[in-house]
Scaffold this active site. Structure first.
Site, PDB file in Angstrom:
ATOM      1  N   GLY A  95      27.851  33.301  17.331  1.00  0.00           N
ATOM      2  CA  GLY A  95      27.882  33.368  18.797  1.00  0.00           C
ATOM      3  C   GLY A  95      29.112  34.137  19.252  1.00  0.00           C
ATOM      4  N   TYR A 111      22.134  19.725  27.925  1.00  0.00           N
ATOM      5  CA  TYR A 111      23.329  20.258  27.266  1.00  0.00           C
ATOM      6  C   TYR A 111      24.293  19.111  26.909  1.00  0.00           C
ATOM      7  CZ  TYR A 111      27.796  22.906  27.152  1.00  0.00           C
ATOM      8  OH  TYR A 111      29.009  23.446  26.814  1.00  0.00           O
ATOM      9  N   GLY A 167      29.651  35.656  22.922  1.00  0.00           N
ATOM     10  CA  GLY A 167      29.725  34.790  24.095  1.00  0.00           C
ATOM     11  C   GLY A 167      31.127  34.743  24.687  1.00  0.00           C
ATOM     12  N   GLN A 168      31.290  33.866  25.687  1.00  0.00           N
ATOM     13  CA  GLN A 168      32.543  33.828  26.441  1.00  0.00           C
ATOM     14  C   GLN A 168      33.738  33.473  25.554  1.00  0.00           C
ATOM     15  OE1 GLN A 168      33.160  30.653  29.232  1.00  0.00           O
ATOM     16  NE2 GLN A 168      34.486  31.870  30.550  1.00  0.00           N
ATOM     17  N   ASP A 221      26.164  37.560  15.951  1.00  0.00           N
ATOM     18  CA  ASP A 221      25.456  37.238  17.188  1.00  0.00           C
ATOM     19  C   ASP A 221      24.110  37.954  17.161  1.00  0.00           C
ATOM     20  OD1 ASP A 221      26.873  36.184  20.094  1.00  0.00           O
ATOM     21  OD2 ASP A 221      24.873  37.054  20.204  1.00  0.00           O
ATOM     22  N   ASN A 241      20.332  35.883  13.780  1.00  0.00           N
ATOM     23  CA  ASN A 241      19.700  34.865  14.616  1.00  0.00           C
ATOM     24  C   ASN A 241      19.975  33.532  13.930  1.00  0.00           C
ATOM     25  OD1 ASN A 241      18.081  33.073  15.924  1.00  0.00           O
ATOM     26  ND2 ASN A 241      16.162  34.207  15.622  1.00  0.00           N
ATOM     27  N   LYS A 255      25.632  17.826  23.309  1.00  0.00           N
ATOM     28  CA  LYS A 255      27.057  17.811  22.948  1.00  0.00           C
ATOM     29  C   LYS A 255      27.486  16.425  22.460  1.00  0.00           C
ATOM     30  CE  LYS A 255      27.948  22.036  23.270  1.00  0.00           C
ATOM     31  NZ  LYS A 255      28.173  22.739  22.017  1.00  0.00           N
TER      32      LYS A 255
HETATM   33  C1  AKB Z   1      29.131  24.534  31.559  1.00  0.00           C
HETATM   34  O1  AKB Z   1      29.434  24.597  32.759  1.00  0.00           O
HETATM   35  O2  AKB Z   1      27.992  24.233  31.155  1.00  0.00           O
HETATM   36  C2  AKB Z   1      30.215  24.780  30.540  1.00  0.00           C
HETATM   37  C3  AKB Z   1      30.864  23.522  30.074  1.00  0.00           C
HETATM   38  C4  AKB Z   1      31.720  22.751  30.992  1.00  0.00           C
HETATM   39  O3  AKB Z   1      30.689  23.138  28.958  1.00  0.00           O
HETATM   40  N1  AKB Z   1      31.198  25.661  31.071  1.00  0.00           N
END
Ligand code: AKB
Length: 319
Positions: free
Chosen positions: A10, A144, A13-14, A36, A54, A148
């Site tokens: 990745g 998400y 990415g940022q 990536d 991938n 996590k």
């Molecule tokens: C998001 O906004 O989804 C991310 C994070 C806080 O993990 N920047």
């Protein structure tokens, strides 16, 4: 150190874009492999190896690790909070399947160390929101966030059960002028700078007083590397470390920007991301990271704003 070979999954990415360059500075350009789906531009591509990969292709991932004798993986691939709400199953698959592919290589001894990013999204609506403790209620309400928190618990499980070296940080919103985020709830705090410089006005998708923990990218990169390089016995937590710098809401950020662009205007049109933000902490107690491996941020909100505007003016060619 020179014998380490690092793969950043990745890398476009940022976080990846900047982490690759910092790790190349420490370990040597040829020892840090960027990978990536998207081929990077500029210095990441020019300064060292890049592998088009991938991460959902398990065979290709294992082949890459073996071919280049990779010892450490930074697994940065993720679908962030706002996008994963639109594609729940795809988000879960991307965030978790590839995680297991990497963790199994760690368990098998093919890898020596794995870094896996967590987030403030692992907390939830009934978590204490101010100075959120390291150990507290965690009831994430986004795809998400669920991925996590699950990943954090798996990190701890793999460490406890198989005695492997996996490390993790709960990132706040990250702000950077070099690379833009995509699909997050905290993205407004980057978008606002582009609009302030280019249009002089910005419409925030979070309401004026939505306070969230944030961090400037140079601090985030330094902290990530400090955790990963800390002696293993100092890494007492194998879930995600709370990790903090400053908090602000859109109104406070706009006021800080106005010190440099007096005519800047902001208005507010909260959308579905407002509810996500309201389920997250407003500030974070990161005392365990400070105590265990010496974490200390350098940038305040005002210092970050000044640096962002200075660098973006050059990047965007705006006077
Ligand atoms: C998001 O906004 O989804 C991310 C994070 C806080 O993990 N920047």
């Amino acid at each position: 150190m020179a014998s380490e070979k690092i793969l950043i999954i990745g890398s476009s990415g940022q976080i990846g874009t900047e982490l690759v360059m910092s790790l190349r500075g420490i370990y040597g350009n040829q020892n840090v492999f960027a990978s990536d789906l998207n081929t990077p531009k500029g210095e990441v591509l020019e300064s060292g190896p890049f592998v088009a990969l991938n991460v959902m292709d398990r065979a290709a991932l294992i082949e890459t690790v073996k071919k280049y004798k990779i010892t450490q993986v930074y697994h940065l691939v993720a679908m962030l909070s706002a996008t994963a709400e639109k594609f729940p199953e795809k988000g879960w698959d991307l965030n978790m399947k590839s995680f297991f592919y990497v963790m199994e290589m760690l368990r098998e001894g093919i890898l020596k160390k794995v870094y896996w990013p967590s987030s403030i999204a692992a907390f939830g609506p009934t978590t204490p929101r101010v100075d959120t403790p390291q150990h507290t209620i965690m009831d994430p309400s986004t795809v998400y966030g669920i991925s996590k928190l699950s990943g954090e618990l798996w990190c701890q499980y793999y460490h406890d059960k198989y005695n492997v070296d996996v490390r993790s940080i709960r990132y706040p919103g990250l702000i950077s002028w070099k690379s833009e985020p995509g699909g997050g709830t905290t993205d407004y705090a980057v978008d606002i700078f582009y609009k302030a410089l280019q249009d002089g006005k910005y419409t925030s998708f979070l309401s004026e007083n939505t306070n969230l923990p944030m961090m400037y990218m140079p601090d985030a990169i330094r902290g990530t590397i400090e955790l990963c390089e800390a002696p293993a016995d100092q890494v007492k937590l194998r879930t995600g470390y709370n990790f903090a710098a400053f908090s602000f809401d859109p109104q406070t950020l706009a006021e800080s920007i106005k010190k440099h662009i007096p005519n800047f205007e902001i208005d507010y049109a909260p959308d579905f991301r407002q509810k996500i933000a309201e389920g997250w902490p407003q500030s974070i107690d990161d005392s365990q990271a400070r105590q265990d491996w010496g974490w200390k941020p350098e940038f305040t909100t005002d210092k970050m704003v000044e640096d962002m505007l200075k660098n973006l003016r050059v990047k965007l060619n705006v006077k």
